[in-house]
Design a protein around this motif. Structure first.
Motif, PDB file in Angstrom:
ATOM      1  N   LYS B 103      16.133  18.817  45.890  1.00  0.00           N
ATOM      2  CA  LYS B 103      16.101  18.138  44.697  1.00  0.00           C
ATOM      3  C   LYS B 103      14.680  17.692  44.380  1.00  0.00           C
ATOM      4  O   LYS B 103      14.475  17.826  42.825  1.00  0.00           O
ATOM      5  CB  LYS B 103      16.921  16.986  44.931  1.00  0.00           C
ATOM      6  N   MET B 110      14.021  18.063  35.098  1.00  0.00           N
ATOM      7  CA  MET B 110      14.791  16.991  34.760  1.00  0.00           C
ATOM      8  C   MET B 110      14.208  15.931  33.728  1.00  0.00           C
ATOM      9  O   MET B 110      12.970  16.010  33.758  1.00  0.00           O
ATOM     10  CB  MET B 110      15.096  16.065  35.997  1.00  0.00           C
ATOM     11  N   TYR B 124      21.543   9.555  33.281  1.00  0.00           N
ATOM     12  CA  TYR B 124      21.090   9.498  34.797  1.00  0.00           C
ATOM     13  C   TYR B 124      21.964  10.123  35.457  1.00  0.00           C
ATOM     14  O   TYR B 124      21.878  11.037  36.281  1.00  0.00           O
ATOM     15  CB  TYR B 124      20.771   7.979  35.329  1.00  0.00           C
ATOM     16  N   TRP B 125      23.612   9.581  35.545  1.00  0.00           N
ATOM     17  CA  TRP B 125      24.483  10.292  36.099  1.00  0.00           C
ATOM     18  C   TRP B 125      24.826  11.573  35.890  1.00  0.00           C
ATOM     19  O   TRP B 125      25.057  12.366  36.639  1.00  0.00           O
ATOM     20  CB  TRP B 125      25.911   9.432  35.861  1.00  0.00           C
ATOM     21  N   GLU B 128      21.735  13.815  37.599  1.00  0.00           N
ATOM     22  CA  GLU B 128      22.089  13.599  38.997  1.00  0.00           C
ATOM     23  C   GLU B 128      23.111  14.585  39.152  1.00  0.00           C
ATOM     24  O   GLU B 128      23.122  15.453  40.291  1.00  0.00           O
ATOM     25  CB  GLU B 128      22.107  12.275  39.421  1.00  0.00           C
ATOM     26  N   ALA B 129      24.293  14.403  38.816  1.00  0.00           N
ATOM     27  CA  ALA B 129      25.310  15.209  39.292  1.00  0.00           C
ATOM     28  C   ALA B 129      25.114  16.626  39.037  1.00  0.00           C
ATOM     29  O   ALA B 129      25.495  17.372  40.149  1.00  0.00           O
ATOM     30  CB  ALA B 129      26.716  14.999  38.508  1.00  0.00           C
ATOM     31  N   ILE B 131      22.021  18.207  39.205  1.00  0.00           N
ATOM     32  CA  ILE B 131      21.208  18.447  40.145  1.00  0.00           C
ATOM     33  C   ILE B 131      21.762  18.549  41.445  1.00  0.00           C
ATOM     34  O   ILE B 131      21.426  19.723  42.447  1.00  0.00           O
ATOM     35  CB  ILE B 131      19.983  17.795  40.195  1.00  0.00           C
ATOM     36  N   ASP B 132      22.591  17.882  41.804  1.00  0.00           N
ATOM     37  CA  ASP B 132      23.204  17.863  42.960  1.00  0.00           C
ATOM     38  C   ASP B 132      24.167  19.152  43.166  1.00  0.00           C
ATOM     39  O   ASP B 132      24.148  19.774  44.216  1.00  0.00           O
ATOM     40  CB  ASP B 132      24.147  16.686  43.244  1.00  0.00           C
ATOM     41  N   ARG B 136      23.010  22.238  45.859  1.00  0.00           N
ATOM     42  CA  ARG B 136      24.069  22.636  47.010  1.00  0.00           C
ATOM     43  C   ARG B 136      24.342  24.095  46.631  1.00  0.00           C
ATOM     44  O   ARG B 136      24.350  24.691  47.766  1.00  0.00           O
ATOM     45  CB  ARG B 136      25.209  21.854  46.836  1.00  0.00           C
ATOM     46  N   GLU B 137      24.490  24.584  45.552  1.00  0.00           N
ATOM     47  CA  GLU B 137      24.701  26.016  45.214  1.00  0.00           C
ATOM     48  C   GLU B 137      23.441  26.793  45.961  1.00  0.00           C
ATOM     49  O   GLU B 137      23.601  27.922  46.478  1.00  0.00           O
ATOM     50  CB  GLU B 137      24.755  26.213  43.818  1.00  0.00           C
TER      51      GLU B 137
END
Lengths: 346, 255
Positions: B103, B110, B124-125, B128-129, B131-132, B136-137
């Motif tokens: 991240k 970002m 923000y949310w 962040e979602a 990028i998360d 993970r990908e």
């Protein structure tokens, strides 16, 4: 793929409720005089130390730069806000500024003190943060001493005599100080758990690698440094309006060390750790008063014991989370991250 | 491929005190090319990497990324232009989680500001979602998604190398510089690494410049090889040409 980033409403509400409950309990006990002036003073010092420790934790714990000049920033905030409120108090009767509600004056003064401290943080940070480790420690130490000497010799700060009869806003507006403390902690918590916080921690872990993945190191270092300075300034402002007398000796080197000790004891990189350590290390010397002469000895021994058995500090990098603990008690698994926990431990 | 090189450097040189660590170094890497950089210990390979990524400013010569001059750019600015690297001695953010390591590298793409972070605004949310999910990908490509929450320092050595590559790829580079990725690996791990490198080329469509001492690895995957000694290029060519080059054999055997 499972959704892991979501708004942890439960944790937010839980912590907000806790913060309000503690506030109600504290103010109730004060008005019922269960808490006398002496204890109220200690609680005020706890607030101040929490803001100081949490802000220093940003530079020392999260950014990983040892800074020994926090008392310097604190004194800038203390003097500038006190000079402002004193100036308004000494204005002729009935002038416009005097007719403003004192809470507003106090708030603006704290903000002013914080901003001025942040400006100095910027000025010191830009050259100083080229260095790291022990060199930075020495530079910030030197800076703190320069501030102290300057304060002792300026006319506006009252010179060696110090500043007297500062309005006692802190004690008067106890609740306001409480909420400022909560806000400071929430601010740090939200900052650290964002992309900016990740960047700051990456610099701590490996500054060459962080630069190599596109983090502008200098920007983040200076930003973290001046944010910490801002909150030190605010804490200084509260301190000034609590003590009501400022002497330059109030902000000497030992003061900076005291804050560092709180951060290290609580755990570098743990906000909740800083809070707990600030409470313990402020209350402990007072609680040990019955030992009189052995007081500081016991205090030091307590520190040594913690450092031997838990060198990473009481909390290490762990954050206390009320929501997670409740979830554990009721045996539920939470997907929520450890968010906003500050209310739970005060 | 020479028409539109991703990375090009001409007459690159750097002097430390009186020592010419690198001089007259030319390189041109096209899209999706895999080039090897070899040479004996102390020949200046890592110095070249440091020059190409902006850690050192060259005393002579210019570097171009996608045709843009990189003179006086700082490393983090060059990352934005599309160059990423790994390190000879792994440099992970050890006490951050595997997921956070990746991240951090997404940070430059970002946008939400410091205040938006503090007030937890919808942006923000959203970011962040996003990028998360992306992080993970990316980890899934390296078959590391199960380790997302463990600390980077607790990974086995081979996985740490992989994580470093994954982190570099998170910056969305056009060219990836790998500094001795197989150092300290056993043959099984090296084989796995070779597989990883070919996966990267397939999935991410990027060029790679590789420093390596493991000759079997270099010879089998590189399309072109550049050999340097004492900071200067002594040979260039395909693996077959390099294997037969007398200067190269001399430099390696000290003849």
């Amino acid at each position: 793929m499972k959704q892991t980033v979501k708004v942890p409403w439960k944790a937010y509400i839980l912590n907000a409720v806790c913060a309000v409950l503690i506030f109600v309990a504290l103010s109730g006990m004060i008005s019922a005089e269960v808490i006398d002036k002496y204890i109220q003073g200690i609680i005020m010092l706890v607030f101040i130390n929490i803001i100081l420790a949490v802000s220093l934790n940003l530079t020392t714990g999260f950014l990983g730069q040892i800074a020994l000049g926090h008392a310097g920033f604190m004194s800038i905030g203390a003097y500038s806000s006190a000079i402002l409120t004193k100036f308004i108090k000494d204005l002729p009767e009935g002038s416009f500024l005097q007719s403003l509600p004192p809470q507003l004056i106090f708030g603006v003064a704290l903000l002013f003190g914080g901003l001025l401290a942040a400006v100095f943080g910027l000025l010191v940070g830009i050259p100083a943060l080229r260095l790291k480790g022990d060199y930075l420690a020495i530079i910030t130490l030197g800076f703190g001493e320069i501030i102290r000497v300057v304060m002792e010799n300026l006319e506006i700060t009252g010179g060696a005599q110090g500043l007297r009869s500062i309005p006692g806003y802190s004690t008067k507006y106890f609740g306001m100080c409480y909420w400022i403390t909560i806000l400071s902690v929430v601010f740090m918590y939200m900052l650290v758990r964002s992309r900016h916080g990740r960047a700051i921690m990456a610099i701590r872990e490996d500054d060459i690698a962080s630069e190599a993945v596109g983090i502008p190191n200098t920007y983040y270092k200076v930003a973290a440094f001046s944010i910490a300075a801002f909150f030190a300034g605010v804490a200084g402002g509260i301190y000034a309006h609590y003590l009501r007398i400022l002497g330059a000796k109030t902000f000497n080197f030992t003061r900076s060390i005291e804050i560092i000790v709180i951060v290290v004891l609580g755990g570098m990189g743990s906000i909740t750790g800083s809070i707990v350590a600030a409470i313990v290390l402020t209350v402990l010397p007072e609680a040990l008063r019955s030992f009189s002469d052995y007081r500081m000895l016991a205090y030091s021994v307590a520190l040594i014991i913690v450092m031997i058995f838990k060198p990473s500090g009481l909390f290490g990098r762990y954050e206390f989370s009320l929501a997670n603990i409740i979830a554990k008690i009721f045996g539920k698994k939470t997907g929520s991250k450890k968010e906003a926990v500050e209310g739970g431990v005060k | 491929m020479e028409n539109n090189p991703v990375l090009r450097a001409e007459h690159l040189g750097i002097v430390f005190g009186g020592l010419k660590a690198v001089s007259d170094f030319d390189i041109s890497i096209g899209e999706n090319e895999l080039v090897g950089l070899i040479g004996p210990n102390g020949a200046g390979k890592t110095t070249i990497f440091n020059l190409l990524t902006g850690v050192y400013q060259p005393t002579e010569g210019v570097i171009y990324l996608n045709g843009k001059s990189m003179a006086h750019k700082k490393p983090h600015q060059m990352v934005k232009e599309g160059i990423a690297r790994t390190f000879q001695n792994i440099r992970l953010f050890k006490e951050l989680t595997v997921l956070d390591n990746v991240k951090v590298a997404f940070n430059q793409g970002m946008k939400y500001s410091l205040l938006k972070a503090v007030f937890r605004t919808p942006s923000y949310w959203k970011e962040e979602a996003e990028i998360d999910r992306k992080a993970r990908e990316l980890l899934a490509v390296f078959k590391m998604e199960d380790m997302a929450d463990s600390l980077a320092e607790n990974l086995p050595y081979g996985q740490q190398r992989k994580l470093e590559i994954a982190r570099a790829l998170a910056t969305n580079p056009k060219i990836l510089l790998l500094d001795e990725p197989a150092a300290g690996m056993n043959p099984t791990e090296t084989a796995e690494l070779m597989e990883t490198i070919s996966t990267i080329r397939k999935n991410f469509n990027i060029s790679i410049l590789l420093i390596e001492h493991d000759m079997s690895l270099v010879m089998s995957i590189c399309e072109r090889i550049i050999v340097i000694d004492y900071g200067q290029i002594i040979a260039k060519g395909t693996p077959q040409q390099i294997a037969k080059n007398e200067k190269v054999i001399g430099a390696y055997l000290g003849a």
